[in-house]
Enzyme design. Sequence first.
Site, PDB file in Angstrom:
ATOM      1  N   GLU A  35     -15.142  11.126  12.045  1.00 47.03           N
ATOM      2  CA  GLU A  35     -14.040  10.966  12.998  1.00 47.03           C
ATOM      3  C   GLU A  35     -12.726  11.408  12.373  1.00 47.03           C
ATOM      4  OE1 GLU A  35     -13.970   6.959  14.299  1.00 47.03           O
ATOM      5  OE2 GLU A  35     -15.970   7.013  15.218  1.00 47.03           O
ATOM      6  N   SER A  48       0.803  -1.226   0.000  1.00 38.29           N
ATOM      7  CA  SER A  48       0.000   0.000   0.000  1.00 38.29           C
ATOM      8  C   SER A  48       0.829   1.266   0.000  1.00 38.29           C
ATOM      9  CB  SER A  48      -0.932   0.018   1.218  1.00 38.29           C
ATOM     10  OG  SER A  48      -0.185  -0.045   2.425  1.00 38.29           O
ATOM     11  N   HIS A  89       0.607   5.428   6.083  1.00 37.88           N
ATOM     12  CA  HIS A  89       0.164   5.802   4.733  1.00 37.88           C
ATOM     13  C   HIS A  89       0.236   7.310   4.512  1.00 37.88           C
ATOM     14  CE1 HIS A  89      -1.822   1.836   5.438  1.00 37.88           C
ATOM     15  NE2 HIS A  89      -1.224   1.622   4.268  1.00 37.88           N
TER      16      HIS A  89
END
Length: 430
Positions: free
Chosen positions: A361, A188, A368
Amino acid sequence: MGRLKFVLQTCLVLSLIGTSVASAQTYTCSQHKKSMDEIQLAPQDTYSGASAGFDLAPSPSLVKNACTAERDFFFSASMPEGSYTVSVTLGGPAAAITTVRAEARRLMLRKVSTAAGGERIESFTVNVRRPAITPGGQEVKRKPRELHSLNWDGKLTLEFAGDHPSVRKISIAPANKSLPTVYLAGDSTVVDQDNEPWAAWGQMLPSFFGPGVSIANNAESGETIRSFVGERRFDKIFSTIHAGDFLLMQFGHNDQKPGSGNVSTQDYAALLRKYIAMAREKGATPVLVTSMNRRTYDAVGHITDTLAPYPQVVRDVASSENVGLIDLNTLSKTLYEAVGEAKSRSMFVYADANTYPNQAEALHDDTHFNSYGAYELARCVVLGMQQAQLPLVKLLREPNIRFDPAHPDEPGAVALPVTPFFDLEKPYER
């Protein structure tokens, strides 16, 4: 506004292999019909799988032979799998700053300025892929989040964004078969992140190269080097990789995690060696990349090592196998410490509640990146290529410029237009 018109000019381009031919297409925003080959589309017309057209968002307006808008617009054209050299003539009636992305938010051109009424021609190469693996008839085992990704849909999509983004002409042609392709295998932190506010260095890398290189980012969130094998992602790469290409591999973030997905350091090294050998058998150049650090500081502002011993395993394999090494782990440590703990949140996905649509939130992620952080990491990767003296550096847009991670860019100097697609869910992890 009248009818929006595109001129479609078709020519035959001889392939470097045998006598096969392929077509080049040029789409020109025009107020007046210029030839019998002209295709006329209204601004409200959208891409349909059989033809090119505007896609994904409201169409731009046609003003004085330019497609222009106040916000992002997208253009798609159906294309077979392969690499395509794209030339765009940017500019419109008003002064503009246009950023061009391709497919799943791959950065191709960053903030190109054009004066009112002016134009500027830029070129780049885009890799288009599909899930099928040939020969054999198998497919890449995609995750649910990939099923609707622009990276797998069989069309070439361009995004025009910025201040009055404007384009006059788009030309798409099959890339010269001799152009090197850089294949990226990773997780990722490398993948083309489809949605804001997430980003990774692999999707920023194309902007540093001219049209002489194709970047094929096959990385995916949550991958270990072993799952990359099991999901046939390496099979996909090796079904198309050729002599003269490059294979960059960066794993470790998920491999180290305990549980069923854990990859031991012995298996990790063995798999690296396997795919180094396979790349060499194909005549391609393997390059290893150590994983960048997480955002973890000690009491005096130094980055703590949360990835050991995996980066050192990569260094050792690179040394024993005599392959190029991009030590992103070391470069990111320098970068993060130069930015400092307080300001380093500007590189990662940190956002107060309600920063993005339907975000109740706060977001806080120390692994990341946002676009700024991903761009700075990509600059570190390019520096690593230069340090390793990879032949690729000759194909950089600015081969003589070297990034200094101890003196990073300010966020405002890098800031990219925000794509109108958001996902508040953290990228998949093991």
